[in-house]
Design a protein around this motif. Structure first.
Motif, PDB file in Angstrom:
ATOM      1  N   UNK A 591       0.777  -1.229   0.086  1.00  0.00           N
ATOM      2  CA  UNK A 591      -0.001  -0.112   0.012  1.00  0.00           C
ATOM      3  C   UNK A 591       0.844   1.332   0.086  1.00  0.00           C
ATOM      4  N   UNK A 592       1.738   1.223   0.798  1.00  0.00           N
ATOM      5  CA  UNK A 592       2.719   2.550   0.943  1.00  0.00           C
ATOM      6  C   UNK A 592       3.551   2.625  -0.256  1.00  0.00           C
ATOM      7  N   UNK A 593       3.818   1.681  -1.128  1.00  0.00           N
ATOM      8  CA  UNK A 593       4.461   1.687  -2.770  1.00  0.00           C
ATOM      9  C   UNK A 593       3.520   2.487  -3.624  1.00  0.00           C
ATOM     10  N   UNK A 594       2.183   2.055  -3.412  1.00  0.00           N
ATOM     11  CA  UNK A 594       1.122   2.435  -4.197  1.00  0.00           C
ATOM     12  C   UNK A 594       0.934   3.933  -3.997  1.00  0.00           C
ATOM     13  N   UNK A 595       0.723   4.268  -2.806  1.00  0.00           N
ATOM     14  CA  UNK A 595       0.971   5.590  -2.645  1.00  0.00           C
ATOM     15  C   UNK A 595       2.168   6.760  -3.049  1.00  0.00           C
ATOM     16  N   UNK A 596       3.440   6.002  -2.755  1.00  0.00           N
ATOM     17  CA  UNK A 596       4.537   6.581  -3.379  1.00  0.00           C
ATOM     18  C   UNK A 596       4.361   6.906  -4.781  1.00  0.00           C
ATOM     19  N   UNK A 597       3.932   5.720  -5.603  1.00  0.00           N
ATOM     20  CA  UNK A 597       3.777   5.983  -7.167  1.00  0.00           C
ATOM     21  C   UNK A 597       2.916   7.121  -7.421  1.00  0.00           C
ATOM     22  N   UNK A 598       1.668   7.203  -6.687  1.00  0.00           N
ATOM     23  CA  UNK A 598       0.605   8.065  -6.984  1.00  0.00           C
ATOM     24  C   UNK A 598       1.275   9.543  -6.642  1.00  0.00           C
ATOM     25  N   UNK A 599       2.116   9.727  -5.756  1.00  0.00           N
ATOM     26  CA  UNK A 599       2.809  10.951  -5.482  1.00  0.00           C
ATOM     27  C   UNK A 599       3.760  11.483  -6.424  1.00  0.00           C
ATOM     28  N   UNK A 600       4.845  10.500  -6.941  1.00  0.00           N
ATOM     29  CA  UNK A 600       5.605  10.711  -8.132  1.00  0.00           C
ATOM     30  C   UNK A 600       4.703  11.142  -9.434  1.00  0.00           C
ATOM     31  N   UNK A 601       3.500  10.613  -9.715  1.00  0.00           N
ATOM     32  CA  UNK A 601       2.893  10.702 -10.808  1.00  0.00           C
ATOM     33  C   UNK A 601       2.064  12.100 -10.662  1.00  0.00           C
ATOM     34  N   UNK A 602       1.677  12.397  -9.492  1.00  0.00           N
ATOM     35  CA  UNK A 602       1.313  13.852  -9.116  1.00  0.00           C
ATOM     36  C   UNK A 602       2.113  14.955  -9.307  1.00  0.00           C
ATOM     37  N   UNK A 603       3.220  14.582  -8.678  1.00  0.00           N
ATOM     38  CA  UNK A 603       4.375  15.626  -9.292  1.00  0.00           C
ATOM     39  C   UNK A 603       4.635  15.992 -10.593  1.00  0.00           C
ATOM     40  N   UNK A 604       4.772  14.803 -11.410  1.00  0.00           N
ATOM     41  CA  UNK A 604       4.815  14.982 -12.883  1.00  0.00           C
ATOM     42  C   UNK A 604       3.848  15.738 -13.406  1.00  0.00           C
ATOM     43  N   UNK A 605       2.734  15.871 -13.301  1.00  0.00           N
ATOM     44  CA  UNK A 605       1.526  16.667 -14.014  1.00  0.00           C
ATOM     45  C   UNK A 605       1.276  17.663 -13.255  1.00  0.00           C
ATOM     46  N   UNK A 606       1.692  18.218 -12.219  1.00  0.00           N
ATOM     47  CA  UNK A 606       1.091  19.252 -11.322  1.00  0.00           C
ATOM     48  C   UNK A 606       1.749  20.557 -12.088  1.00  0.00           C
ATOM     49  N   UNK A 607       0.749  21.635 -11.808  1.00  0.00           N
ATOM     50  CA  UNK A 607       1.056  22.909 -12.436  1.00  0.00           C
ATOM     51  C   UNK A 607       2.428  23.504 -11.841  1.00  0.00           C
ATOM     52  N   UNK A 608       3.278  24.166 -12.524  1.00  0.00           N
ATOM     53  CA  UNK A 608       4.480  24.639 -11.987  1.00  0.00           C
ATOM     54  C   UNK A 608       4.276  25.740 -10.752  1.00  0.00           C
ATOM     55  N   UNK A 609       3.110  26.565 -10.889  1.00  0.00           N
ATOM     56  CA  UNK A 609       2.937  27.489  -9.830  1.00  0.00           C
ATOM     57  C   UNK A 609       2.428  27.208  -8.687  1.00  0.00           C
ATOM     58  N   UNK A 610       1.778  26.008  -8.430  1.00  0.00           N
ATOM     59  CA  UNK A 610       1.431  25.489  -7.266  1.00  0.00           C
ATOM     60  C   UNK A 610       2.391  25.087  -6.286  1.00  0.00           C
ATOM     61  N   UNK A 611       3.454  24.729  -6.897  1.00  0.00           N
ATOM     62  CA  UNK A 611       4.565  24.031  -5.986  1.00  0.00           C
ATOM     63  C   UNK A 611       5.320  25.281  -5.129  1.00  0.00           C
ATOM     64  N   UNK A 612       4.755  26.755  -5.504  1.00  0.00           N
ATOM     65  CA  UNK A 612       5.431  27.472  -4.536  1.00  0.00           C
ATOM     66  C   UNK A 612       4.560  27.731  -3.403  1.00  0.00           C
ATOM     67  N   UNK A 613       3.256  27.055  -3.431  1.00  0.00           N
ATOM     68  CA  UNK A 613       2.421  27.235  -2.313  1.00  0.00           C
ATOM     69  C   UNK A 613       2.284  25.658  -1.523  1.00  0.00           C
ATOM     70  N   UNK A 614       3.023  25.547  -0.357  1.00  0.00           N
ATOM     71  CA  UNK A 614       3.141  24.154   0.114  1.00  0.00           C
ATOM     72  C   UNK A 614       1.645  23.632   0.612  1.00  0.00           C
TER      73      UNK A 614
END
Length: 646
Positions: A591-614
């Motif tokens: 399950x932990x590996x599933x969530x880590x993969x979701x996190x990696x995929x999320x970061x690949x497709x996230x809008x650049x501007x959002x990363x400036x706001x934690x």
């Protein structure tokens, strides 16, 4: 002189004599009629020997007697209708009205609180608590929402208390932290509230107590309030007569009508009838037992049951009941004394209530009959009666701890007889069953449902509710204190007792109605609900805290900790995923590996501007993980991401 002899001395006597003569004439008439009928019979017989049909004559009226009786009947019928008609007792020309707003106690059992107000003045009747359900984790009690009270704070004249059950006074310390006004009531309720004030370090607020005399109306703001003695499952209960320019409202409080109460003071039916004769605008009446036909049994029926149980017991007796039911406790104590037993009282609430009753004089037992818990083992088992709390199977109660051998002084053993003199409150059936199991595992015998009269209710059955309605003869009827089905059934009883259906109303918490001699109507709905209380700290618990606890208990929780590179849009270093209540231990790594993969995929497709706001990153990640859990696991867990962006 001769002329005077021919005239009657009294005209009335002449009338009487005339009627007597007429009656005598009527007695003679039937014989003459029979002779005439016989003669006619022979003359009316035709040649074949058949008698011709005769037309029957109407009965003679008796020279006015029938008319007199008919007039008497009509007069009595009018009197009957007038005495049952509440309209002619009210001032229909009055423009005054009363507003009634329940803030607790409708649609539920407990938490009773009601506001009664005019345009310039208001009183609060009872401020009670209720108990949480199993989903309210960490919550000890529930109290009404005081929002509306805050809104009308300036015109509240007093708080009026009907009796000292927790569901009528349990929230008093919490409202008094916000609102200090005089508190009117009889001695036992006021001292019970005072004990709560002491626990909350509010002893100074005892100065607001106003002890009342029953049968003596008291002027409070725009109201004149009278306390009338009522029987219930606790000593010194009252009904209230609340009189204003608009009319009188009778608030029954919790009641039953016990004609042979333990203390010898039956319900004050005379005062209820007095107000019924004067005219009652509205009756607000206890609905708890509205489905129970007949009368509720007198509290005295429990005494002989105790006698039978005590006479058979060879070892110690442990009697458990509601700590507030002091008449029940008193009967058990008296039976124990009669059988030569010393009395040991265990349980904080039981000790407190008994001490108050003895101090104020409601109960009268000598100190020589009582022993402390540590002295029990100094006496023979057949010489001891233990009166304790825990009849509802509460896990922290004295009886439960005795049954699992965790009480410091008392442990249940095979020779003991345990008496549960109480009925399980709806929702507590499982807890009561569990404590019976524990007692029997310890080897003791249990007296509970195998004795029909081991417990009687403190609330009125249908016949007592009818008596209340007939005594008060209200124009308007608003059942209170009970769940919706109880109130609906009580409405039907009211209609059966002559209240017009259009003059009844089913109240809900927060619903405000206006009552005047000519009408009853809904005015508005005010904010209401429950506030959660942690009794260990005597503090409120936020709604969001309880919701979070429910979510964690039912759906699980996922915690994600990760450090992210804003430039590379990926996790820097190892991330950490922990879950509770989602999957079993064997699947945690997967399950932990599933969530880590979701996190990696999320970061690949996230809008650049959002990363400036934690905070924005954490909120977006929370949505993505929740969608995955709903889709794959059919769960809606609490998700706690902690993201560091560099």
């Amino acid at each position: 002189m001769e002329e005077n002899k021919t005239q009657p001395a009294n005209p009335q006597a002449e009338t009487i004599q005339t009627k007597l003569d007429a009656a005598a004439t009527n007695k003679a008439e039937p014989q003459t009629a029979k002779k005439q009928e016989s003669a006619n019979s022979s003359s009316n017989t035709n040649q074949k020997g058949k008698t011709a049909p005769q037309k029957r004559k109407p009965p003679v009226s008796g020279n006015g007697w029938t008319n007199d009786l008919k007039k008497a009947f009509e007069t009595n019928e009018r009197i009957q209708k007038e005495r049952l008609n509440p309209h002619n007792k009210l001032n229909l020309k009055s423009e005054a009205s009363i507003k009634v707003t329940p803030l607790g106690g409708l649609g539920e059992i407990g938490g009773n609180m009601m506001v009664i107000e005019t345009d310039t003045s208001a009183i609060i009747i009872d401020v009670g608590m209720s108990f949480p359900d199993d989903s309210m984790h960490g919550v000890d009690i529930l109290i009404p929402d005081f929002t509306y009270v805050r809104q009308i704070r300036s015109k509240i004249s007093a708080i009026c208390i009907t009796h000292s059950h927790e569901d009528h006074i349990g929230a008093m310390p919490y409202i008094f932290k916000e609102l200090q006004v005089p508190i009117y009531g009889t001695s036992l309720p006021l001292e019970s509230i005072g004990s709560k004030f002491d626990e909350h370090k509010m002893k100074q607020h005892r100065s607001y107590f106003r002890a009342v005399q029953k049968r003596k109306p008291i002027k409070i703001g725009d109201f004149e309030v009278e306390w009338m003695h009522m029987t219930h499952s606790i000593i010194d209960s009252s009904s209230l007569a609340i009189t204003t320019e608009a009319g009188t409202i009778i608030h029954t409080g919790d009641f039953k009508i016990d004609h042979t109460p333990v203390d010898g003071y039956p319900a004050d039916l005379h005062r209820l009838a007095y107000y019924g004769e004067k005219g009652v605008l509205a009756l607000l009446s206890d609905s708890t037992n509205s489905h129970s036909p007949g009368f509720t049994k007198t509290e005295k029926t429990v005494g002989p049951t105790f006698e039978r149980i005590f006479s058979k017991a060879k070892g110690r007796i442990l009697m458990s009941t509601f700590s507030s039911n002091l008449h029940r406790v008193a009967q058990a104590i008296q039976t124990g004394i009669d059988h030569g037993r010393k009395i040991c009282v265990i349980g904080r609430s039981m000790e407190k209530n008994l001490d108050i009753a003895l101090t104020l004089g409601y109960l009268k037992f000598g100190k020589e009959h009582f022993i402390d818990a540590h002295e029990v083992n100094k006496h023979l088992d057949k010489e001891v009666l233990i009166v304790t709390t825990g009849s509802q199977g509460e896990p922290m109660s004295a009886l439960f701890r005795m049954s699992i051998h965790e009480h410091r002084h008392i442990k249940i053993k095979p020779e003991d007889t345990v008496v549960l003199s109480a009925k399980a409150i709806p929702g507590n059936e499982g807890s009561v069953s569990e404590i019976i199991n524990q007692i029997q595992k310890a080897g003791a015998s249990v007296a509970y449902q195998n004795y029909a009269d081991i417990h009687v209710s403190g609330h009125a059955g249908q016949e007592e509710q009818k008596l209340m309605l007939r005594l008060c003869k209200p124009k308007f009827f608003l059942p209170i204190h009970g769940e919706y089905n109880h109130v609906v059934r009580h409405i039907q009883t009211g209609i059966d007792c002559g209240v017009l259906e259009r003059n009844t109303y089913i109240l809900s918490d927060g619903e405000q109605v206006e009552i005047a001699p000519k009408f009853l109507k809904k005015v508005k709905t005010v904010k209401t609900g429950k506030t959660y209380i942690d009794n260990q700290r005597n503090r409120k618990i936020g709604d969001d805290v309880v919701i979070d606890r429910q979510t964690m208990a039912n759906e699980g929780v996922i915690m994600i900790v990760a450090q992210i590179s804003e430039d590379e849009r990926k996790v820097v270093g190892p991330s950490r995923v922990s879950s509770f209540g989602m999957v079993d231990s064997k699947q945690e790594k997967h399950f932990a590996k599933e969530i880590e993969d979701i996190l990696a995929n999320f970061l690949e497709h996230i809008k650049p501007g959002i990363l400036q706001n934690t905070r924005a990153v954490e909120e977006e990640l929370r949505k993505v993980v929740r969608k995955h859990c709903i889709r794959k696991y059919r769960k809606y867990p609490m998700i706690v991401p902690t993201i560091f962006v560099q």
